[in-house]
Design a protein around this motif. Structure first.
Motif, PDB file in Angstrom:
ATOM      1  N   ASN A  38      -5.783  14.025  -3.893  1.00 48.41           N
ATOM      2  CA  ASN A  38      -6.053  14.807  -2.680  1.00 48.41           C
ATOM      3  C   ASN A  38      -7.051  14.089  -1.773  1.00 48.41           C
ATOM      4  OD1 ASN A  38      -4.397  17.109  -3.190  1.00 48.41           O
ATOM      5  ND2 ASN A  38      -5.903  17.847  -4.674  1.00 48.41           N
ATOM      6  N   ALA A  39      -7.188  12.770  -1.994  1.00 47.37           N
ATOM      7  CA  ALA A  39      -8.139  11.985  -1.200  1.00 47.37           C
ATOM      8  C   ALA A  39      -7.767  12.020   0.278  1.00 47.37           C
ATOM      9  CB  ALA A  39      -8.170  10.546  -1.708  1.00 47.37           C
ATOM     10  N   ASP A  40      -8.783  11.824   1.147  1.00 44.87           N
ATOM     11  CA  ASP A  40      -8.526  11.858   2.590  1.00 44.87           C
ATOM     12  C   ASP A  40      -7.831  10.585   3.059  1.00 44.87           C
ATOM     13  OD1 ASP A  40     -10.495   9.819   3.024  1.00 44.87           O
ATOM     14  OD2 ASP A  40     -12.068  11.339   3.032  1.00 44.87           O
ATOM     15  N   ASP A  41      -7.398  10.587   4.331  1.00 45.20           N
ATOM     16  CA  ASP A  41      -6.612   9.473   4.861  1.00 45.20           C
ATOM     17  C   ASP A  41      -7.362   8.153   4.825  1.00 45.20           C
ATOM     18  OD1 ASP A  41      -4.677  11.330   5.311  1.00 45.20           O
ATOM     19  OD2 ASP A  41      -4.835  11.331   7.512  1.00 45.20           O
ATOM     20  N   ASP A  42      -8.662   8.171   5.131  1.00 51.60           N
ATOM     21  CA  ASP A  42      -9.442   6.933   5.121  1.00 51.60           C
ATOM     22  C   ASP A  42      -9.495   6.343   3.717  1.00 51.60           C
ATOM     23  OD1 ASP A  42      -9.905   7.084   7.819  1.00 51.60           O
ATOM     24  OD2 ASP A  42     -11.904   7.993   7.624  1.00 51.60           O
ATOM     25  N   SER A  43      -9.661   7.202   2.708  1.00 55.49           N
ATOM     26  CA  SER A  43      -9.704   6.727   1.316  1.00 55.49           C
ATOM     27  C   SER A  43      -8.362   6.143   0.903  1.00 55.49           C
ATOM     28  CB  SER A  43     -10.077   7.879   0.383  1.00 55.49           C
ATOM     29  OG  SER A  43     -11.385   8.342   0.658  1.00 55.49           O
ATOM     30  N   LEU A  44      -7.279   6.775   1.344  1.00 54.16           N
ATOM     31  CA  LEU A  44      -5.952   6.261   1.018  1.00 54.16           C
ATOM     32  C   LEU A  44      -5.714   4.900   1.669  1.00 54.16           C
ATOM     33  CD1 LEU A  44      -3.750   9.483   1.369  1.00 54.16           C
ATOM     34  CD2 LEU A  44      -4.615   8.438  -0.733  1.00 54.16           C
ATOM     35  N   ASP A  45      -6.169   4.747   2.913  1.00 59.57           N
ATOM     36  CA  ASP A  45      -5.984   3.478   3.611  1.00 59.57           C
ATOM     37  C   ASP A  45      -6.791   2.363   2.955  1.00 59.57           C
ATOM     38  OD1 ASP A  45      -4.694   2.149   5.884  1.00 59.57           O
ATOM     39  OD2 ASP A  45      -6.750   1.837   6.598  1.00 59.57           O
ATOM     40  N   GLN A  46      -8.021   2.679   2.548  1.00 61.36           N
ATOM     41  CA  GLN A  46      -8.849   1.690   1.857  1.00 61.36           C
ATOM     42  C   GLN A  46      -8.219   1.303   0.521  1.00 61.36           C
ATOM     43  OE1 GLN A  46     -11.433  -0.052   2.769  1.00 61.36           O
ATOM     44  NE2 GLN A  46     -11.701  -1.027   0.765  1.00 61.36           N
ATOM     45  N   ALA A  47      -7.700   2.284  -0.201  1.00 60.36           N
ATOM     46  CA  ALA A  47      -7.043   2.000  -1.475  1.00 60.36           C
ATOM     47  C   ALA A  47      -5.841   1.082  -1.269  1.00 60.36           C
ATOM     48  CB  ALA A  47      -6.611   3.303  -2.140  1.00 60.36           C
ATOM     49  N   ARG A  48      -5.072   1.341  -0.205  1.00 57.34           N
ATOM     50  CA  ARG A  48      -3.910   0.496   0.075  1.00 57.34           C
ATOM     51  C   ARG A  48      -4.319  -0.956   0.283  1.00 57.34           C
ATOM     52  NH1 ARG A  48      -2.397  -1.663   4.487  1.00 57.34           N
ATOM     53  NH2 ARG A  48      -3.703  -0.315   5.779  1.00 57.34           N
ATOM     54  N   ARG A  49      -5.382  -1.180   1.048  1.00 58.08           N
ATOM     55  CA  ARG A  49      -5.833  -2.554   1.299  1.00 58.08           C
ATOM     56  C   ARG A  49      -6.279  -3.230   0.004  1.00 58.08           C
ATOM     57  NH1 ARG A  49      -8.014  -0.020   5.960  1.00 58.08           N
ATOM     58  NH2 ARG A  49     -10.074   0.152   4.972  1.00 58.08           N
ATOM     59  N   GLU A  50      -6.967  -2.500  -0.854  1.00 56.42           N
ATOM     60  CA  GLU A  50      -7.424  -3.066  -2.128  1.00 56.42           C
ATOM     61  C   GLU A  50      -6.239  -3.393  -3.036  1.00 56.42           C
ATOM     62  OE1 GLU A  50     -10.109  -0.147  -3.626  1.00 56.42           O
ATOM     63  OE2 GLU A  50     -11.653  -0.560  -2.122  1.00 56.42           O
ATOM     64  N   ILE A  51      -5.258  -2.521  -3.042  1.00 60.80           N
ATOM     65  CA  ILE A  51      -4.071  -2.770  -3.868  1.00 60.80           C
ATOM     66  C   ILE A  51      -3.305  -3.976  -3.340  1.00 60.80           C
ATOM     67  CG2 ILE A  51      -1.815  -1.828  -4.543  1.00 60.80           C
ATOM     68  CD1 ILE A  51      -3.214   0.960  -4.522  1.00 60.80           C
ATOM     69  N   GLU A  52      -3.175  -4.094  -2.036  1.00 58.55           N
ATOM     70  CA  GLU A  52      -2.472  -5.237  -1.460  1.00 58.55           C
ATOM     71  C   GLU A  52      -3.159  -6.546  -1.827  1.00 58.55           C
ATOM     72  OE1 GLU A  52      -2.275  -4.355   2.685  1.00 58.55           O
ATOM     73  OE2 GLU A  52      -0.464  -3.136   2.502  1.00 58.55           O
TER      74      GLU A  52
END
Length: 218
Positions: A38-52
């Protein structure tokens, strides 16, 4: 088919497993976390960059195509890319099979990544797991891979997410064909029944022939 021999010791196999399985478990946890966060959009975007960034690091040195099925010189298989049980495959639950009293059994926990109807396992996932189990069951007879000719399934009721057990046993063998009955159970009893006809490849070498071929190559 990509069956190949690798001249590695049992100790080396265990060493490789000890490194890769924790990584696969972490990716499996990541899949579950992405589904249920249920993380917010900013947290999801940061996670995406780290995963990439992690993906780029892993892709800097990798084999082409699929993983295949390497075998050791003791004919121990390493199907680590397998979609049902692969040690390197975070899509796999993973299924862990055991031969018990002439039957093949497995216990597995199916969480959010395997959902179909709300709170229940996707029927296609159950087909995948049963297909793997009956293959293991047939191959256990002669240490030779068998492939699915037919797999007929009867869904008795929805299978709840959570702990699931599977069971398969040979009912008949005719030449290259092996007939198997299988079932899936959750904590309330049977949910799926299956009947399979497994077929040994016509030109696949037998156990003794494989050992002889390995000896000749040394």
């Amino acid at each position: 088919m990509d069956f190949r021999f690798e001249d590695v010791s049992p100790e080396e196999v265990e060493r490789r497993i000890s490194v890769v399985e924790p990584l696969t478990d972490s990716v499996r946890d990541l899949i579950d976390a992405v589904i249920r966060t249920n993380a917010d959009d900013d947290s999801l975007d940061q996670a995406r960059r780290e995963i990439e960034a992690i993906v780029a690091r892993l892709r800097s040195d990798q084999k082409p195509g699929a993983f295949g099925v390497p075998f050791t010189r003791d004919l121990v298989g390493m199907p680590w890319g397998n979609a049902a049980m692969g040690a390197r495959n975070a899509i796999a639950p993973p299924l862990r099979t055991a031969s018990v009293d002439g039957a093949m059994t497995a216990e597995v926990t199916l969480g959010a990544a395997y959902e179909g109807p709300g709170g229940h396992v996707h029927g296609g996932v159950l087909a995948l797991l049963l297909d793997q189990l009956v293959g293991e069951c047939a191959s256990d007879l002669s240490s030779i891979p068998h492939f699915t000719g037919t797999l007929t399934m009867r869904y008795l009721r929805p299978t709840k997410l959570g702990p699931v057990s599977l069971h398969a046993e040979v009912t008949e063998a005719q030449g290259r064909k092996v007939f198997i009955h299988a079932e899936v159970r959750d904590d309330e009893g049977p949910t799926v029944e299956g009947q399979a006809i497994m077929i040994r490849p016509k030109d696949f070498p037998g156990h003794d022939e494989l050992l002889a071929a390995i000896s000749e190559s040394e």
